[in-house]
Design an enzyme around this catalytic site. Sequence first.
Site, short mmCIF file in Angstrom:
data_model
loop_
_atom_site.label_atom_id
_atom_site.label_comp_id
_atom_site.label_asym_id
_atom_site.label_seq_id
_atom_site.Cartn_x
_atom_site.Cartn_y
_atom_site.Cartn_z
N CYS A 174 0.88 -1.17 0.00
CA CYS A 174 0.00 0.00 0.00
C CYS A 174 0.92 1.22 0.00
O CYS A 174 2.13 1.10 -0.11
CB CYS A 174 -0.92 -0.01 1.22
N PRO B 160 4.72 -7.05 3.93
CA PRO B 160 4.63 -8.50 3.75
C PRO B 160 3.88 -9.17 4.90
O PRO B 160 3.58 -8.53 5.92
CB PRO B 160 6.10 -8.92 3.73
N VAL B 161 3.59 -10.44 4.71
CA VAL B 161 2.90 -11.22 5.76
C VAL B 161 3.71 -12.47 6.12
O VAL B 161 3.16 -13.46 6.60
CB VAL B 161 1.47 -11.62 5.34
N ASP B 162 5.03 -12.39 5.92
CA ASP B 162 5.87 -13.56 6.16
C ASP B 162 5.82 -14.02 7.61
O ASP B 162 5.89 -15.23 7.89
CB ASP B 162 7.33 -13.27 5.75
N ASP C 63 1.44 5.60 13.70
CA ASP C 63 0.18 6.14 13.16
C ASP C 63 -0.04 7.59 13.52
O ASP C 63 -1.02 8.19 13.08
CB ASP C 63 -1.01 5.31 13.66
C1 EPZ Z 1 -1.18 -2.46 12.22
O1 EPZ Z 1 -0.80 -2.79 10.91
C2 EPZ Z 1 -2.15 -1.29 12.10
N1 EPZ Z 1 -3.32 -1.70 11.33
C3 EPZ Z 1 -1.44 -0.12 11.41
O2 EPZ Z 1 -2.35 0.96 11.38
C4 EPZ Z 1 -0.23 0.27 12.25
O3 EPZ Z 1 0.47 1.31 11.59
C5 EPZ Z 1 0.70 -0.94 12.42
O4 EPZ Z 1 -0.05 -2.05 13.00
C6 EPZ Z 1 1.88 -0.63 13.32
O5 EPZ Z 1 1.43 -0.22 14.57
C7 EPZ Z 1 -4.29 -2.41 11.96
O6 EPZ Z 1 -4.20 -2.72 13.13
C8 EPZ Z 1 -5.49 -2.78 11.13
P1 EPZ Z 1 2.68 -4.58 11.60
P2 EPZ Z 1 0.04 -4.17 10.63
O7 EPZ Z 1 2.48 -5.99 11.21
O8 EPZ Z 1 -0.40 -5.20 11.57
C9 EPZ Z 1 6.48 -5.49 8.91
C10 EPZ Z 1 -3.55 2.71 10.40
O9 EPZ Z 1 -3.19 3.79 9.92
N2 EPZ Z 1 5.93 -6.85 8.76
O10 EPZ Z 1 2.82 -4.23 13.04
O11 EPZ Z 1 -0.04 -4.44 9.19
C11 EPZ Z 1 5.61 -4.43 8.27
O12 EPZ Z 1 5.91 -4.31 6.89
C12 EPZ Z 1 -2.77 1.44 10.09
O13 EPZ Z 1 -4.54 2.55 11.16
C13 EPZ Z 1 6.69 -7.82 8.10
O14 EPZ Z 1 7.79 -7.54 7.62
O15 EPZ Z 1 1.51 -3.69 10.99
C14 EPZ Z 1 5.99 -3.19 9.04
O16 EPZ Z 1 7.19 -2.67 8.51
C15 EPZ Z 1 -1.62 1.72 9.13
N3 EPZ Z 1 6.20 -9.09 7.99
C16 EPZ Z 1 6.26 -3.73 10.45
O17 EPZ Z 1 6.47 -5.14 10.29
C17 EPZ Z 1 4.98 -9.44 8.52
O18 EPZ Z 1 4.59 -10.63 8.41
C18 EPZ Z 1 5.10 -3.54 11.42
O19 EPZ Z 1 3.94 -4.01 10.78
C19 EPZ Z 1 4.22 -8.45 9.18
C20 EPZ Z 1 4.72 -7.16 9.30
#
Ligand code: EPZ
Length: 438
Positions: free
Chosen positions: A125, A131-133, A324
């Site tokens: 996005c 990613p979702v690894d 956020d």
């Molecule tokens: C949640 O997203 C929130 N969304 C996000 O809010 C928020 O910014 C984020 O957590 C961090 O606090 C919801 O709760 C619906 P992460 P999420 O997995 O779960 C990397 C908003 O504006 N990662 O904590 O997707 C990822 O790319 C949204 O309300 C991997 O590499 O975030 C990021 O760099 C935006 N592999 C970091 O970890 C994975 O399998 C943190 O992502 C998962 C994540």
Amino acid sequence: MDRIRIRGGHPLRGKIAISGAKNAALPLMAASLLTEETLVLRNLPHLADIATMTHLLAQHGTELSMAGEHPGGGHMGHVLALRTGKITATEAPYDIVRKMRASVLVLGPLLARCGRARVSLPGGCAIGTRPVDMHIGGLETLGAEIELDDGYIVARAPQGLLGGVVVFPQVSVGATENLLMAATLARGEVILENAAREPEVGDLANCLNRMGARIEGIGSDNLRILGVDRLSGTDYAVLPDRIEAATYAMAAAITGGEVELLGARPELMEAVTAALGRANVRLQPTDCGVLVSAGKARGEDDPGGAGLLAIDVTTAPYPGFPTDLQAQLMALMATADGAAMITETIFENRFQHVPELMRMGADITVKGATAIVRGRGGSLHGAPVMATDLRASVSLVLAGLAAAGETVINRVYHLDRGYERLEEKLSGCGADIVRLVD
Ligand code: EPZ
């Protein structure tokens, strides 16, 4: 496509009711897949993402009934009853998942409840590849067989999920939530190490325990889940949105006003309160929430008083300063005295708001993950600007509230994903803000 027009320069004064947290509501709704009984969720915000999740769950077989507005009229949170007597489809299709990344949160529950799932990869996005690894790796640790096929995550656990120890290489809110939900029905004990500590994760864990799950360590980075055979329904109220509350706190600050955030919970906002305190913005607990007051501008009744002061902030997982709120803070710092250094450590591309703020006169220099914002108190001017993602959009609203002249924000559908009745809440405190419906 709707636009929002703001004429800046009006200090916000009054009260703003804080809605239920989007990022707690979405996983809580996904948790309804874990039981054949009814899960009643209260205080749900009226948001586009909530509607998207209801569509996604409905095509999995969930029956949903929404109690409308508060019987006494006025705007209270939605009450939503969700019942998945039987899962009728285990595929989360691309056309829904691409609209909302949080759709991936059905993966764990589907796998736990019926042993299989086919969930579209969410794709990237505006703020990063995302990613979702870690979701996939964690579920494989619990015995799932997962492959990627045609842009879909194809997961199977015909014998159910097993106990195990999942160590997250980095903190992930979504991966923690997916694994937490999957673990509730695993055969054995699951340990999640380096788990996310965000309050929304705690809200999910508390609700799951109300449904009969056995989760310990809630609020810590080490969660211990003893799997059970089944979960029951429950009736649960979603916690208030700390990101929405802090966003409106910064709206009060950037306009030099004073606003009471009704329903806000100060204990969920400690990092923000500390940072804004350094910027000469006071957040004080009240019986109804949090009262925000900006420091006296120079020259007002306190000639020695300081206006907004520039501060250095680095985003971090909870309890650190939330990513956020990074865009919103940048708008605030564009009007502060001095140079602020803002470092983004969570997402690799979360400075989309910078060029738009610069079109409004902000002086920002980006070097890698750090932005230097040279505020010149009251230096912003209105302009037509473009929203790119949810939090970048609202940072443009904040800038518009402080800017001299008129700001028109395009693509406000981004805002509607995360801010309920934003214009109403702000105009109720004196802002000159209207939605232009084309
Ligand atoms: C949640 O997203 C929130 N969304 C996000 O809010 C928020 O910014 C984020 O957590 C961090 O606090 C919801 O709760 C619906 P992460 P999420 O997995 O779960 C990397 C908003 O504006 N990662 O904590 O997707 C990822 O790319 C949204 O309300 C991997 O590499 O975030 C990021 O760099 C935006 N592999 C970091 O970890 C994975 O399998 C943190 O992502 C998962 C994540």
